[in-house]
Design a protein around this motif. Structure first.
Motif, PDB file in Angstrom:
ATOM      1  N   ASN A 160       0.834  -1.190   0.000  1.00  0.00           N
ATOM      2  CA  ASN A 160       0.000   0.000   0.000  1.00  0.00           C
ATOM      3  C   ASN A 160       0.875   1.249   0.000  1.00  0.00           C
ATOM      4  N   ASP A 161       0.504   2.207  -0.812  1.00  0.00           N
ATOM      5  CA  ASP A 161       1.226   3.469  -0.871  1.00  0.00           C
ATOM      6  C   ASP A 161       0.261   4.572  -0.449  1.00  0.00           C
ATOM      7  N   GLU A 162       0.673   5.390   0.500  1.00  0.00           N
ATOM      8  CA  GLU A 162      -0.243   6.391   1.048  1.00  0.00           C
ATOM      9  C   GLU A 162      -0.703   7.398   0.004  1.00  0.00           C
ATOM     10  N   LEU A 163       0.096   7.599  -1.044  1.00  0.00           N
ATOM     11  CA  LEU A 163      -0.289   8.562  -2.078  1.00  0.00           C
ATOM     12  C   LEU A 163      -0.779   7.893  -3.351  1.00  0.00           C
ATOM     13  N   LYS A 164      -0.267   6.726  -3.653  1.00  0.00           N
ATOM     14  CA  LYS A 164      -0.616   6.073  -4.920  1.00  0.00           C
ATOM     15  C   LYS A 164      -1.597   4.919  -4.736  1.00  0.00           C
ATOM     16  N   GLY A 165      -1.954   4.616  -3.489  1.00  0.00           N
ATOM     17  CA  GLY A 165      -2.916   3.551  -3.236  1.00  0.00           C
ATOM     18  C   GLY A 165      -2.283   2.178  -3.296  1.00  0.00           C
ATOM     19  N   GLU A 166      -3.117   1.157  -3.456  1.00  0.00           N
ATOM     20  CA  GLU A 166      -2.582  -0.191  -3.497  1.00  0.00           C
ATOM     21  C   GLU A 166      -1.811  -0.403  -4.796  1.00  0.00           C
ATOM     22  N   SER A 167      -0.618  -0.946  -4.650  1.00  0.00           N
ATOM     23  CA  SER A 167       0.252  -1.130  -5.805  1.00  0.00           C
ATOM     24  C   SER A 167       0.626  -2.599  -5.895  1.00  0.00           C
ATOM     25  N   ALA A 168       0.557  -3.144  -7.083  1.00  0.00           N
ATOM     26  CA  ALA A 168       0.916  -4.550  -7.290  1.00  0.00           C
ATOM     27  C   ALA A 168       1.983  -4.630  -8.372  1.00  0.00           C
ATOM     28  N   ILE A 169       3.040  -5.341  -8.083  1.00  0.00           N
ATOM     29  CA  ILE A 169       4.126  -5.459  -9.060  1.00  0.00           C
ATOM     30  C   ILE A 169       4.441  -6.942  -9.265  1.00  0.00           C
ATOM     31  N   ASP A 170       4.380  -7.381 -10.502  1.00  0.00           N
ATOM     32  CA  ASP A 170       4.655  -8.773 -10.840  1.00  0.00           C
ATOM     33  C   ASP A 170       6.145  -8.907 -11.157  1.00  0.00           C
ATOM     34  N   LEU A 171       6.902  -9.354 -10.171  1.00  0.00           N
ATOM     35  CA  LEU A 171       8.362  -9.401 -10.339  1.00  0.00           C
ATOM     36  C   LEU A 171       8.784 -10.420 -11.390  1.00  0.00           C
ATOM     37  N   GLN A 172       8.095 -11.541 -11.427  1.00  0.00           N
ATOM     38  CA  GLN A 172       8.488 -12.583 -12.370  1.00  0.00           C
ATOM     39  C   GLN A 172       8.306 -12.095 -13.812  1.00  0.00           C
ATOM     40  N   ALA A 173       7.273 -11.285 -14.036  1.00  0.00           N
ATOM     41  CA  ALA A 173       7.020 -10.794 -15.392  1.00  0.00           C
ATOM     42  C   ALA A 173       7.897  -9.603 -15.751  1.00  0.00           C
ATOM     43  N   THR A 174       8.265  -8.783 -14.772  1.00  0.00           N
ATOM     44  CA  THR A 174       8.995  -7.558 -15.097  1.00  0.00           C
ATOM     45  C   THR A 174      10.511  -7.697 -14.923  1.00  0.00           C
ATOM     46  N   LEU A 175      10.955  -8.593 -14.048  1.00  0.00           N
ATOM     47  CA  LEU A 175      12.390  -8.686 -13.768  1.00  0.00           C
ATOM     48  C   LEU A 175      12.922 -10.114 -13.792  1.00  0.00           C
ATOM     49  N   GLY A 176      12.057 -11.061 -13.399  1.00  0.00           N
ATOM     50  CA  GLY A 176      12.548 -12.404 -13.157  1.00  0.00           C
ATOM     51  C   GLY A 176      13.263 -12.450 -11.814  1.00  0.00           C
ATOM     52  N   ASP A 177      14.137 -13.417 -11.640  1.00  0.00           N
ATOM     53  CA  ASP A 177      14.916 -13.508 -10.398  1.00  0.00           C
ATOM     54  C   ASP A 177      15.915 -12.347 -10.391  1.00  0.00           C
ATOM     55  N   PHE A 178      15.734 -11.421  -9.465  1.00  0.00           N
ATOM     56  CA  PHE A 178      16.570 -10.210  -9.540  1.00  0.00           C
ATOM     57  C   PHE A 178      17.826 -10.334  -8.674  1.00  0.00           C
ATOM     58  N   ILE A 179      18.751  -9.429  -8.934  1.00  0.00           N
ATOM     59  CA  ILE A 179      20.090  -9.499  -8.330  1.00  0.00           C
ATOM     60  C   ILE A 179      20.101  -8.826  -6.951  1.00  0.00           C
ATOM     61  N   ILE A 180      20.676  -9.503  -5.964  1.00  0.00           N
ATOM     62  CA  ILE A 180      20.892  -8.853  -4.656  1.00  0.00           C
ATOM     63  C   ILE A 180      22.376  -8.600  -4.382  1.00  0.00           C
ATOM     64  N   LYS A 181      23.236  -9.260  -5.155  1.00  0.00           N
ATOM     65  CA  LYS A 181      24.666  -8.908  -5.100  1.00  0.00           C
ATOM     66  C   LYS A 181      25.181  -8.961  -6.520  1.00  0.00           C
ATOM     67  N   ARG A 182      25.774  -7.858  -6.927  1.00  0.00           N
ATOM     68  CA  ARG A 182      26.185  -7.744  -8.318  1.00  0.00           C
ATOM     69  C   ARG A 182      27.458  -8.527  -8.591  1.00  0.00           C
ATOM     70  N   ALA A 183      27.715  -8.760  -9.863  1.00  0.00           N
ATOM     71  CA  ALA A 183      28.910  -9.506 -10.254  1.00  0.00           C
ATOM     72  C   ALA A 183      30.199  -8.780  -9.849  1.00  0.00           C
ATOM     73  N   ASP A 184      30.121  -7.469  -9.654  1.00  0.00           N
ATOM     74  CA  ASP A 184      31.312  -6.724  -9.201  1.00  0.00           C
ATOM     75  C   ASP A 184      31.456  -6.751  -7.681  1.00  0.00           C
ATOM     76  N   GLY A 185      30.600  -7.514  -7.002  1.00  0.00           N
ATOM     77  CA  GLY A 185      30.744  -7.685  -5.555  1.00  0.00           C
ATOM     78  C   GLY A 185      29.938  -6.704  -4.718  1.00  0.00           C
ATOM     79  N   ILE A 186      29.300  -5.737  -5.361  1.00  0.00           N
ATOM     80  CA  ILE A 186      28.533  -4.735  -4.611  1.00  0.00           C
ATOM     81  C   ILE A 186      27.117  -5.253  -4.369  1.00  0.00           C
ATOM     82  N   PHE A 187      26.671  -5.148  -3.129  1.00  0.00           N
ATOM     83  CA  PHE A 187      25.301  -5.572  -2.820  1.00  0.00           C
ATOM     84  C   PHE A 187      24.316  -4.624  -3.487  1.00  0.00           C
TER      85      PHE A 187
END
Ligand code: ZN
Length: 314
Positions: A160-187
């Motif tokens: 829920n966003d106080e200004l934009k209302g309920e927000s839904a984001i489909d991660l599998q469709a927009t990003l897939g499995d996303f990165i939490i630590k980059r190949a250069d070692g930076i989180f």
């Protein structure tokens, strides 16, 4: 989704030290500050200096000096993401141990050639998910976005966003499995922000609307790590006369060149909290006192973009 509630409101402003504070960032700082003060909360400043390659030397200090000049008073010490790497590693290990993350050896070039393109770029196809890639140089760490109790039946992350209302984001469709630590070692920014907001006990995040589409990744990580969700409010984006988003490098007039009360007056006007004419030319402390007394987050427009005012004309 249950937002963090309680007696203690904790907000924050978290600039990236990639240039001087511009008017768009100033509006964000002012809105998050006013919302915290109006709610008798605490307000923290964190420098998001994770991506050292993008950091402009001296910029963190320049941002803090500007905030001070404009009369912002933050609680506690300023914190720096670059000092929290061990915390990010800890939470990345939690995800690995929960079998919710895996190492990927696909290069950007390979991914671009192989994967479909979504709204934000290539959608990773999960190629390395079952390949048991060992950690090592040039390997990125990805989270599995379509398993576990993370998602509703349609696989969207909902918040829920106080200004934009309920927000839904489909991660599998927009990003897939996303990165939490980059190949250069930076989180990744997302992991770092989630961990830092948790460690600071942040309950309310008021920030720029450009981050709204990315919030799904952060809510997803909060779910996976069993962390409390802060309440989000994403501000409209300040555009210049040519409808372009203000950026540090190009079209943003430096706010240091204009008188501080004039900049604050204009920021309040842009946030739909226009002070009365009697406060034109008033000193900063009078403007802040008026703004805190009259602040109502719900008055800020949710979707309309905000236009950059003439900072020299108050
Ligand atoms: Zn891969």
């Amino acid at each position: 989704m249950a937002a963090a509630q309680g007696n203690t409101y904790k907000g924050r402003f978290a600039p990236t030290p990639s240039g001087d504070l511009h008017f768009g960032s100033f509006v964000t700082a002012a809105a998050s500050y006013l919302d915290a003060r109006k709610n008798h909360g605490q307000w923290f400043v964190r420098i998001d200096d994770l991506d050292t390659a993008r950091e402009v030397k001296g910029s963190a200090q320049a941002i803090l000096t500007t905030l001070e000049r404009f009369g912002f008073e933050w609680d506690g010490q300023v914190s720096y993401q670059s000092q929290h790497t061990e915390r990010y590693r800890h939470f990345a290990d939690v995800l690995l141990n929960q079998h919710q993350a895996y190492w990927c050896e696909c290069s950007r070039k390979v991914i671009t050639a192989r994967c479909p393109v979504g709204e934000y770029g290539p959608v990773y196809d999960g190629y390395c998910r079952s390949r048991a890639v060992a950690p090592g140089a040039n390997r990125s760490l990805r989270v599995i976005t379509n398993q576990g109790a993370n998602q509703t039946a349609n696989q969207s992350v909902v918040f829920n966003d106080e200004l934009k209302g309920e927000s839904a984001i489909d991660l599998q469709a927009t990003l897939g499995d996303f990165i939490i630590k980059r190949a250069d070692g930076i989180f990744s920014y997302h992991l770092a922000v989630v961990v830092d907001d948790h460690d600071l006990g942040i309950t309310h995040i008021v920030r720029g609307g450009d981050l709204h589409p990315l919030t799904g990744q952060q809510v997803f990580l909060q779910n996976s790590l069993h962390l409390t969700h802060p309440q989000y409010a994403h501000l409209p984006i300040v555009l210049d006369a040519g409808q372009r988003k203000l950026s540090k490098s190009s079209n943003a007039p430096p706010i240091d060149a204009a008188p501080a009360p004039a900049v604050l007056f204009q920021a309040l006007t842009v946030l739909n909290h226009s002070p009365p004419d009697t406060l034109r030319g008033a000193p900063l402390n009078e403007l802040w006192a008026w703004a805190i007394a009259h602040w109502q987050l719900e008055k800020v427009p949710g979707e309309t973009n905000m236009m950059l005012p003439d900072l020299t004309s108050v």
